[in-house]
Design a protein around this motif. Structure first.
Motif, PDB file in Angstrom:
ATOM      1  N   PRO A  21       0.833  -1.205   0.000  1.00 32.15           N
ATOM      2  CA  PRO A  21       0.000   0.000   0.000  1.00 32.15           C
ATOM      3  C   PRO A  21       0.871   1.260   0.000  1.00 32.15           C
ATOM      4  CG  PRO A  21      -0.872  -1.613   1.542  1.00 32.15           C
ATOM      5  CD  PRO A  21       0.449  -2.157   1.071  1.00 32.15           C
ATOM      6  N   GLY A  22       0.512   2.220  -0.838  1.00 35.28           N
ATOM      7  CA  GLY A  22       1.290   3.439  -0.985  1.00 35.28           C
ATOM      8  C   GLY A  22       2.265   3.413  -2.136  1.00 35.28           C
ATOM      9  N   HIS A  23       2.403   2.268  -2.807  1.00 40.64           N
ATOM     10  CA  HIS A  23       3.342   2.141  -3.934  1.00 40.64           C
ATOM     11  C   HIS A  23       2.766   2.830  -5.168  1.00 40.64           C
ATOM     12  CE1 HIS A  23       6.502  -0.318  -6.172  1.00 40.64           C
ATOM     13  NE2 HIS A  23       5.849   0.329  -7.116  1.00 40.64           N
ATOM     14  N   PRO A  24       3.421   3.867  -5.700  1.00 41.49           N
ATOM     15  CA  PRO A  24       2.909   4.542  -6.895  1.00 41.49           C
ATOM     16  C   PRO A  24       3.399   3.879  -8.171  1.00 41.49           C
ATOM     17  CG  PRO A  24       4.768   5.763  -6.031  1.00 41.49           C
ATOM     18  CD  PRO A  24       4.589   4.567  -5.135  1.00 41.49           C
ATOM     19  N   VAL A  25       2.492   3.655  -9.100  1.00 43.14           N
ATOM     20  CA  VAL A  25       2.834   3.123 -10.410  1.00 43.14           C
ATOM     21  C   VAL A  25       2.974   4.320 -11.348  1.00 43.14           C
ATOM     22  CG1 VAL A  25       2.065   1.686 -12.330  1.00 43.14           C
ATOM     23  CG2 VAL A  25       1.655   0.959  -9.961  1.00 43.14           C
ATOM     24  N   ARG A  26       4.180   4.540 -11.846  1.00 44.24           N
ATOM     25  CA  ARG A  26       4.483   5.732 -12.622  1.00 44.24           C
ATOM     26  C   ARG A  26       4.558   5.392 -14.105  1.00 44.24           C
ATOM     27  NH1 ARG A  26       7.468   9.308  -8.196  1.00 44.24           N
ATOM     28  NH2 ARG A  26       6.706  10.914  -9.634  1.00 44.24           N
ATOM     29  N   ALA A  27       4.745   6.417 -14.925  1.00 49.45           N
ATOM     30  CA  ALA A  27       4.760   6.220 -16.374  1.00 49.45           C
ATOM     31  C   ALA A  27       5.824   5.207 -16.789  1.00 49.45           C
ATOM     32  CB  ALA A  27       4.986   7.556 -17.083  1.00 49.45           C
ATOM     33  N   GLY A  28       7.009   5.296 -16.185  1.00 55.36           N
ATOM     34  CA  GLY A  28       8.069   4.347 -16.512  1.00 55.36           C
ATOM     35  C   GLY A  28       7.699   2.926 -16.163  1.00 55.36           C
ATOM     36  N   ALA A  83      -8.486   3.495   1.876  1.00 57.20           N
ATOM     37  CA  ALA A  83      -8.711   4.918   1.663  1.00 57.20           C
ATOM     38  C   ALA A  83      -7.512   5.743   2.117  1.00 57.20           C
ATOM     39  CB  ALA A  83      -9.965   5.381   2.399  1.00 57.20           C
ATOM     40  N   THR A  84      -6.691   5.167   3.001  1.00 54.84           N
ATOM     41  CA  THR A  84      -5.511   5.878   3.495  1.00 54.84           C
ATOM     42  C   THR A  84      -4.214   5.348   2.905  1.00 54.84           C
ATOM     43  OG1 THR A  84      -5.352   4.422   5.432  1.00 54.84           O
ATOM     44  CG2 THR A  84      -6.665   6.417   5.669  1.00 54.84           C
ATOM     45  N   ALA A  85      -4.208   4.095   2.451  1.00 54.34           N
ATOM     46  CA  ALA A  85      -2.981   3.521   1.889  1.00 54.34           C
ATOM     47  C   ALA A  85      -3.335   2.425   0.890  1.00 54.34           C
ATOM     48  CB  ALA A  85      -2.093   2.959   2.981  1.00 54.34           C
ATOM     49  N   SER A  86      -3.002   2.671  -0.376  1.00 51.03           N
ATOM     50  CA  SER A  86      -3.203   1.643  -1.390  1.00 51.03           C
ATOM     51  C   SER A  86      -2.277   1.915  -2.567  1.00 51.03           C
ATOM     52  CB  SER A  86      -4.658   1.616  -1.879  1.00 51.03           C
ATOM     53  OG  SER A  86      -5.021   2.842  -2.462  1.00 51.03           O
ATOM     54  N   ALA A  87      -1.886   0.854  -3.246  1.00 51.00           N
ATOM     55  CA  ALA A  87      -1.091   0.992  -4.461  1.00 51.00           C
ATOM     56  C   ALA A  87      -1.994   1.433  -5.602  1.00 51.00           C
ATOM     57  CB  ALA A  87      -0.412  -0.321  -4.806  1.00 51.00           C
ATOM     58  N   GLY A  88      -1.421   2.198  -6.526  1.00 49.41           N
ATOM     59  CA  GLY A  88      -2.201   2.651  -7.668  1.00 49.41           C
ATOM     60  C   GLY A  88      -1.384   3.570  -8.552  1.00 49.41           C
ATOM     61  N   PHE A  89      -2.047   4.138  -9.540  1.00 48.98           N
ATOM     62  CA  PHE A  89      -1.351   5.011 -10.482  1.00 48.98           C
ATOM     63  C   PHE A  89      -0.974   6.341  -9.840  1.00 48.98           C
ATOM     64  CE2 PHE A  89      -3.707   2.489 -13.740  1.00 48.98           C
ATOM     65  CZ  PHE A  89      -2.603   2.070 -14.485  1.00 48.98           C
ATOM     66  N   HIS A  90       0.248   6.783 -10.084  1.00 51.06           N
ATOM     67  CA  HIS A  90       0.666   8.150  -9.799  1.00 51.06           C
ATOM     68  C   HIS A  90       0.152   9.021 -10.942  1.00 51.06           C
ATOM     69  CE1 HIS A  90       3.432  11.587  -9.397  1.00 51.06           C
ATOM     70  NE2 HIS A  90       3.641  11.193  -8.152  1.00 51.06           N
ATOM     71  N   VAL A  91      -0.054  10.309 -10.688  1.00 47.45           N
ATOM     72  CA  VAL A  91      -0.591  11.172 -11.744  1.00 47.45           C
ATOM     73  C   VAL A  91       0.351  11.279 -12.941  1.00 47.45           C
ATOM     74  CG1 VAL A  91      -2.081  12.493 -10.209  1.00 47.45           C
ATOM     75  CG2 VAL A  91       0.278  13.247 -10.592  1.00 47.45           C
ATOM     76  N   ASP A  92       1.639  11.034 -12.759  1.00 48.13           N
ATOM     77  CA  ASP A  92       2.538  11.169 -13.908  1.00 48.13           C
ATOM     78  C   ASP A  92       2.394  10.026 -14.908  1.00 48.13           C
ATOM     79  OD1 ASP A  92       4.069   9.024 -12.957  1.00 48.13           O
ATOM     80  OD2 ASP A  92       5.808  10.232 -12.444  1.00 48.13           O
ATOM     81  N   ALA A  93       1.594   9.000 -14.574  1.00 42.60           N
ATOM     82  CA  ALA A  93       1.288   7.943 -15.544  1.00 42.60           C
ATOM     83  C   ALA A  93       0.132   8.329 -16.451  1.00 42.60           C
ATOM     84  CB  ALA A  93       0.957   6.638 -14.819  1.00 42.60           C
ATOM     85  N   VAL A  94      -0.660   9.322 -16.043  1.00 39.75           N
ATOM     86  CA  VAL A  94      -1.884   9.645 -16.778  1.00 39.75           C
ATOM     87  C   VAL A  94      -1.602  10.218 -18.170  1.00 39.75           C
ATOM     88  CG1 VAL A  94      -4.006  11.005 -16.751  1.00 39.75           C
ATOM     89  CG2 VAL A  94      -3.212   9.864 -14.661  1.00 39.75           C
ATOM     90  N   PRO A  95      -0.624  11.114 -18.358  1.00 41.26           N
ATOM     91  CA  PRO A  95      -0.379  11.597 -19.724  1.00 41.26           C
ATOM     92  C   PRO A  95      -0.074  10.478 -20.717  1.00 41.26           C
ATOM     93  CG  PRO A  95       0.688  13.043 -18.157  1.00 41.26           C
ATOM     94  CD  PRO A  95       0.190  11.863 -17.370  1.00 41.26           C
ATOM     95  N   LEU A  96       0.633   9.447 -20.289  1.00 39.93           N
ATOM     96  CA  LEU A  96       0.908   8.316 -21.170  1.00 39.93           C
ATOM     97  C   LEU A  96      -0.389   7.604 -21.535  1.00 39.93           C
ATOM     98  CD1 LEU A  96       2.747   6.301 -22.617  1.00 39.93           C
ATOM     99  CD2 LEU A  96       3.054   5.131 -20.421  1.00 39.93           C
ATOM    100  N   LEU A  97      -1.266   7.369 -20.558  1.00 41.01           N
ATOM    101  CA  LEU A  97      -2.541   6.715 -20.823  1.00 41.01           C
ATOM    102  C   LEU A  97      -3.416   7.584 -21.725  1.00 41.01           C
ATOM    103  CD1 LEU A  97      -3.231   5.427 -17.197  1.00 41.01           C
ATOM    104  CD2 LEU A  97      -2.394   4.084 -19.136  1.00 41.01           C
ATOM    105  N   ALA A  98      -3.346   8.910 -21.525  1.00 41.49           N
ATOM    106  CA  ALA A  98      -4.094   9.825 -22.387  1.00 41.49           C
ATOM    107  C   ALA A  98      -3.563   9.793 -23.811  1.00 41.49           C
ATOM    108  CB  ALA A  98      -4.019  11.243 -21.819  1.00 41.49           C
ATOM    109  N   GLU A  99      -2.260   9.763 -23.957  1.00 41.30           N
ATOM    110  CA  GLU A  99      -1.628   9.710 -25.278  1.00 41.30           C
ATOM    111  C   GLU A  99      -2.019   8.446 -26.023  1.00 41.30           C
ATOM    112  OE1 GLU A  99       2.852   8.783 -26.796  1.00 41.30           O
ATOM    113  OE2 GLU A  99       2.654  10.280 -25.209  1.00 41.30           O
ATOM    114  N   ARG A 100      -2.158   7.341 -25.291  1.00 41.95           N
ATOM    115  CA  ARG A 100      -2.541   6.077 -25.924  1.00 41.95           C
ATOM    116  C   ARG A 100      -4.027   6.024 -26.266  1.00 41.95           C
ATOM    117  NH1 ARG A 100       1.335   2.140 -24.875  1.00 41.95           N
ATOM    118  NH2 ARG A 100       3.370   3.180 -24.791  1.00 41.95           N
ATOM    119  N   GLY A 101      -4.831   6.923 -25.689  1.00 41.26           N
ATOM    120  CA  GLY A 101      -6.253   6.963 -26.002  1.00 41.26           C
ATOM    121  C   GLY A 101      -7.067   5.880 -25.329  1.00 41.26           C
ATOM    122  N   VAL A 102      -6.797   5.604 -24.051  1.00 39.62           N
ATOM    123  CA  VAL A 102      -7.552   4.564 -23.355  1.00 39.62           C
ATOM    124  C   VAL A 102      -9.008   4.980 -23.211  1.00 39.62           C
ATOM    125  CG1 VAL A 102      -5.500   3.773 -22.112  1.00 39.62           C
ATOM    126  CG2 VAL A 102      -7.033   5.445 -21.028  1.00 39.62           C
ATOM    127  N   ALA A 103      -9.901   3.983 -23.167  1.00 42.87           N
ATOM    128  CA  ALA A 103     -11.338   4.238 -23.044  1.00 42.87           C
ATOM    129  C   ALA A 103     -11.875   3.860 -21.679  1.00 42.87           C
ATOM    130  CB  ALA A 103     -12.105   3.470 -24.118  1.00 42.87           C
TER     131      ALA A 103
END
Length: 307
Positions: free
Chosen positions: A164-171, A209-229
């Motif tokens: 929990p708390g591990h950020p998944v980043r663009a890299g 709600a206080t600690a969970s792994a998930g996407f960091h915001v810096d991964a979002v531009p890559l997902l946006a560039e790929r055009g995810v639905a």
């Protein structure tokens, strides 16, 4: 790994502007789902090989716990003792305040507003009231059928789960694509496995709600560039604690309110992780059929992957 705030509000607002797709589609209430055409669905059906079907919903959880503050309801309403002709019947009642951590559900575009605005710049106060949503309701989405891609980060890293708390980043997203032999494309549904369900089974429940792994915001531009639905995961897609000061669910804000991308929260991806590893491929046909609730901000769902 810590996900303590590292992004200022000003930086986040600039990112919001960079990825938003307001005004792009005539059917704005469908948002990024407009990317999924009939041709895309036919290509998604073409990835099916074995016909293995994998459901991804958590069990209907009626027990209170740190990750289920508002338990779902289930009780019997008919035990076959109602007078009348044969056959006798058994009936039950279910209900859920599903926008939480205990129920697998779909977030529609009316679920999230940022700075008072829903997707496409629609004022939230004018479009959502006690009767429900007039814009971005779940009924506008209908059944969702597309190619799914599983990003199994624990498999890539050789660990049972992400803490929990591990950020998944663009890299990390790019590394997962390379390691798993899959590439995210336009109209895809991207599912992130952090191993949340396995960790809970082995170590017990905690408050995500206080600690969970998930996407960091810096991964979002890559997902946006790929055009995810569509975006989803075995958490709620956001790393917690939030890396953005003053924004508790920044990936929700970026995906839903800026990009028009619906979210799948609280999936059980353990069986899918096993099936994709056995098949040696991390793409599949994804089918999600939300309830047809007029004005609904989402719906409990049981998404199905077909390999």
């Amino acid at each position: 790994m810590s996900a303590r705030p590292t992004v200022s509000r000003e930086e986040f607002d600039a990112l919001f502007e960079a990825v938003r797709t307001w005004g792009r589609w005539d059917r704005a209430d469908r948002g990024a789902w407009n990317r999924v055409t009939g041709d895309h669905v036919r290509r998604a059906v073409g990835v099916v090989r074995s016909g293995v079907v994998v459901p991804m919903a958590l069990p209907w959880n009626t027990r209170s716990g740190p990750d289920n503050r508002k338990p779902a309801l289930h009780h019997m309403t008919d035990l076959g003792d109602v007078e009348g002709p044969e056959p006798t019947t058994h009936k039950d009642f279910i209900a859920a305040d599903y926008h939480g951590k205990g129920v697998t559900h779909l977030d529609a575009l009316s679920h999230i507003a940022y700075a008072g605005l829903l997707y496409d710049g629609r004022p939230a106060r004018e479009n959502v009231d006690a009767a429900g949503a007039r814009f971005g309701a779940v009924a506008a989405l209908g059944p969702l059928v597309t190619r799914g891609v599983l990003l199994d980060l624990p498999a890539v890293l050789g660990v049972p789960w992400l803490e929990p708390g591990h950020p998944v980043r663009a890299g990390d997203v790019r590394a997962a694509e390379e390691a798993l032999g899959v590439t995210i494309g336009e109209g895809d549904a991207v599912l992130l496995r952090s191993g949340h369900v396995r960790r809970r089974a082995e170590l017990g429940a905690w408050d995500p709600a206080t600690a969970s792994a998930g996407f960091h915001v810096d991964a979002v531009p890559l997902l946006a560039e790929r055009g995810v639905a569509l975006l989803g995961g075995d958490g709620d897609s956001d790393v917690r604690p939030s890396p953005v000061e003053g924004v508790h669910s920044p990936v929700h804000a970026l995906a839903v309110a800026a990009m028009g991308v619906p979210l799948l929260d609280n999936l059980d991806l353990e069986a899918l992780a096993g099936a994709t590893a056995e098949a040696g491929r991390y793409e599949f046909l994804l089918v999600v059929a939300p309830l047809n609730v007029p004005g609904g901000t989402g719906s409990p769902v049981n998404p199905v992957a077909v390999l």
